[in-house]
Design a protein around this motif. Structure first.
Motif, short mmCIF file in Angstrom:
data_model
loop_
_atom_site.label_atom_id
_atom_site.label_comp_id
_atom_site.label_asym_id
_atom_site.label_seq_id
_atom_site.Cartn_x
_atom_site.Cartn_y
_atom_site.Cartn_z
N TRP A 165 0.83 -1.21 0.00
CA TRP A 165 0.00 0.00 0.00
C TRP A 165 0.86 1.26 0.00
N SER A 166 1.98 1.22 0.71
CA SER A 166 2.87 2.39 0.76
C SER A 166 3.53 2.64 -0.59
N PHE A 179 -10.06 4.30 -4.50
CA PHE A 179 -9.25 3.57 -3.53
C PHE A 179 -9.01 2.13 -3.97
N ARG A 180 -9.99 1.50 -4.61
CA ARG A 180 -9.79 0.13 -5.10
C ARG A 180 -8.71 0.10 -6.19
N LYS A 181 -8.73 1.11 -7.06
CA LYS A 181 -7.71 1.19 -8.11
C LYS A 181 -6.34 1.45 -7.51
N LEU A 182 -6.29 2.26 -6.45
CA LEU A 182 -5.04 2.64 -5.83
C LEU A 182 -4.41 1.51 -5.02
N TRP A 183 -5.24 0.84 -4.21
CA TRP A 183 -4.72 -0.14 -3.26
C TRP A 183 -4.97 -1.60 -3.63
N GLY A 184 -5.88 -1.87 -4.54
CA GLY A 184 -6.10 -3.24 -4.97
C GLY A 184 -7.14 -3.99 -4.15
N LYS A 185 -7.01 -5.30 -4.13
CA LYS A 185 -8.02 -6.20 -3.57
C LYS A 185 -8.33 -5.91 -2.10
N GLU A 186 -7.33 -5.46 -1.34
CA GLU A 186 -7.53 -5.20 0.09
C GLU A 186 -7.76 -3.71 0.36
N ALA A 187 -8.41 -3.02 -0.56
CA ALA A 187 -8.59 -1.57 -0.45
C ALA A 187 -9.31 -1.18 0.83
N GLY A 188 -10.31 -1.95 1.24
CA GLY A 188 -11.05 -1.63 2.46
C GLY A 188 -10.18 -1.68 3.70
N TRP A 189 -9.23 -2.59 3.69
CA TRP A 189 -8.28 -2.71 4.81
C TRP A 189 -7.38 -1.48 4.86
N ALA A 190 -6.80 -1.11 3.70
CA ALA A 190 -5.93 0.06 3.65
C ALA A 190 -6.69 1.33 4.05
N HIS A 191 -7.92 1.46 3.56
CA HIS A 191 -8.74 2.63 3.91
C HIS A 191 -8.97 2.70 5.41
N ALA A 232 -23.06 9.22 -6.58
CA ALA A 232 -22.03 9.08 -7.61
C ALA A 232 -20.63 9.30 -7.03
N THR A 233 -20.50 10.30 -6.15
CA THR A 233 -19.21 10.58 -5.52
C THR A 233 -18.81 9.44 -4.59
N TYR A 234 -19.80 8.92 -3.86
CA TYR A 234 -19.55 7.77 -2.98
C TYR A 234 -18.90 6.64 -3.78
N ALA A 235 -19.48 6.31 -4.91
CA ALA A 235 -18.94 5.23 -5.75
C ALA A 235 -17.56 5.60 -6.29
N ALA A 236 -17.38 6.87 -6.66
CA ALA A 236 -16.10 7.31 -7.23
C ALA A 236 -14.98 7.20 -6.20
#
Length: 407
Positions: A109-110, A316-328, A307-311
């Motif tokens: 993530w870093s 974040f999913r594009k930035l961090w990948g499969k574990e995006a919720g964890w990184a967030h 729409a912003t919520y989804a964006a």
């Protein structure tokens, strides 16, 4: 109710891989209680589980009821007697999500995100818990327009009044989480109103009735097949496993049909109760992080709409990948702690000050319940003036002492 006690056991795990003090109090689960001896305890799956931690080990102890058949409303997961082979280690490994190497995840993530690299090192060891989906669902319905302390009190009252008593630790009672049947009974809504649940009382009772009618199996089947509920077998291939992301979307959509569940609550349940780690809950606090650190808040994303919520989630999913919720969640926790420790805070924001609800008609209703800007500014000004007053007083005392010395 007496309990059959077990000795303390220990697992070799560093604070970089798991920090109990942060993980258990960052707004994921609301039932863990900390004693004066830095011991965390909670009733889970028919036992009282306790944790302590040092720099190199996690220490744990299990207390089973001496007479489990006397439980007033036993959960489906409770056996009539303590397990022949103690499955506590398996429960801990599952619940604390210990399989992934957290140091490797933080490094990934870093590398993907300079902002994460700046903020996360001081908040190592944050893991996403794998809670029971039913408990996560009710807990996050309670989180609507609320803070962690008050949510915890609400969940405690639910367990105290409607959950099975497991036993006592230092004369303190511990109840497991109530069943859907217990919360769907006549009179529960009125009792919850008296206990201060407000409009959430209706949501809890109605959702409990829906889950009772559908069955807990329906809710648990929404789990990520790679992360099944404790005690469940992995779903067969071709079931929810088909197209991973599609499984997350389906789970999210099904949850939205329940009372008191908007997109943010559904994402919290997906992430912390159903194992969908790409789920990114976006509340007002996360929206502020997105504006401050990720260039949201302008143009078509100038306010928190559906729409912003989804964006934000997709970014974040594009930035961090499969574990995006964890990184967030790591960034969310880092920001929460930063502002709980400062005398002059940024804006005081509750966990879900903006709730975006998509109705069945497709219309979007945005309920904005942030306190007025005037009120916020007044509060921050008072805090600043208070701190400034203290600094002036210290300076005045220093000057007086200096003058006395000169005389």
């Amino acid at each position: 109710m007496a309990v059959r006690s077990a000795d303390w056991q220990r697992l070799p795990i560093t604070l970089a891989e798991l920090c109990i003090n942060t993980t258990l109090r960052c707004g994921q689960s609301f039932r863990w209680r900390k004693s004066a001896d830095d011991e965390w305890s909670c009733a889970l799956h028919g036992r009282i589980l306790s944790f302590r931690q040092d720099a190199s080990h996690l220490h744990y102890r299990t207390l089973f009821p001496s007479n489990p058949t006397a439980l007033p409303t036993p959960l489906p997961s409770l056996a009539s007697t303590p397990p022949v082979e103690d499955d506590t280690l398996a429960l801990i490994t599952h619940y604390l999500n210990l399989a992934p190497n957290l140091t490797d995840l933080y490094t990934h993530w870093s590398t993907s995100d300079p902002n994460f690299a700046r903020r996360a090192p001081k908040f190592a060891g944050i893991r996403i818990l794998r809670q029971d989906a039913w408990e996560a669902l009710i807990g996050f319905i309670c989180s609507s327009n609320n803070n962690i302390s008050r949510i915890s009190q609400m969940v405690h009252n639910l367990c105290k009044h409607y959950g099975p008593l497991i036993g006592h630790v230092d004369e303190e009672a511990y109840h497991d989480f109530p069943t859907p049947e217990a919360l769907a009974q006549d009179g529960v809504e009125q009792q919850l109103q008296k206990l201060g649940f407000g409009y959430r009382a209706k949501y809890i009772v109605r959702t409990a009735g829906m889950v009772r009618d559908k069955g807990l199996g329906w809710l648990n089947a929404l789990s990520n097949p790679e992360c099944p509920q404790f005690g469940m077998e992995t779903s067969p291939a071709g079931d929810m496993a088909e197209g991973g992301r599609e499984g997350y979307r389906k789970a999210h959509e099904e949850l939205l049909a329940l009372h008191g569940v908007g997109p943010k609550v559904a994402d919290c349940v997906c992430l912390m109760g159903l194992g969908w780690s790409e789920s990114v809950p976006v509340d007002t606090h996360v929206w502020q992080i997105a504006q401050r650190d990720y260039k949201f808040g302008k143009g078509k994303h100038s306010s928190l709409t559906a729409a912003t919520y989804a964006a934000v989630g997709n970014h974040f999913r594009k930035l961090w990948g499969k574990e995006a919720g964890w990184a967030h969640s790591v960034l969310f926790t880092a920001d929460l702690k930063a502002f709980s420790e400062r005398l002059v805070a940024k804006k005081e924001v509750k966990e879900e000050d903006v709730e975006v609800k998509i109705e069945s008609s497709g219309d979007v209703v945005v309920e904005n319940i942030i306190k007025t800007e005037t009120t916020r500014k007044a509060r921050v000004k008072r805090a600043a003036e208070s701190e400034e007053h203290q600094v002036v007083k210290v300076e005045e005392r220093t000057v007086k002492r200096s003058r006395r010395r000169k005389v």
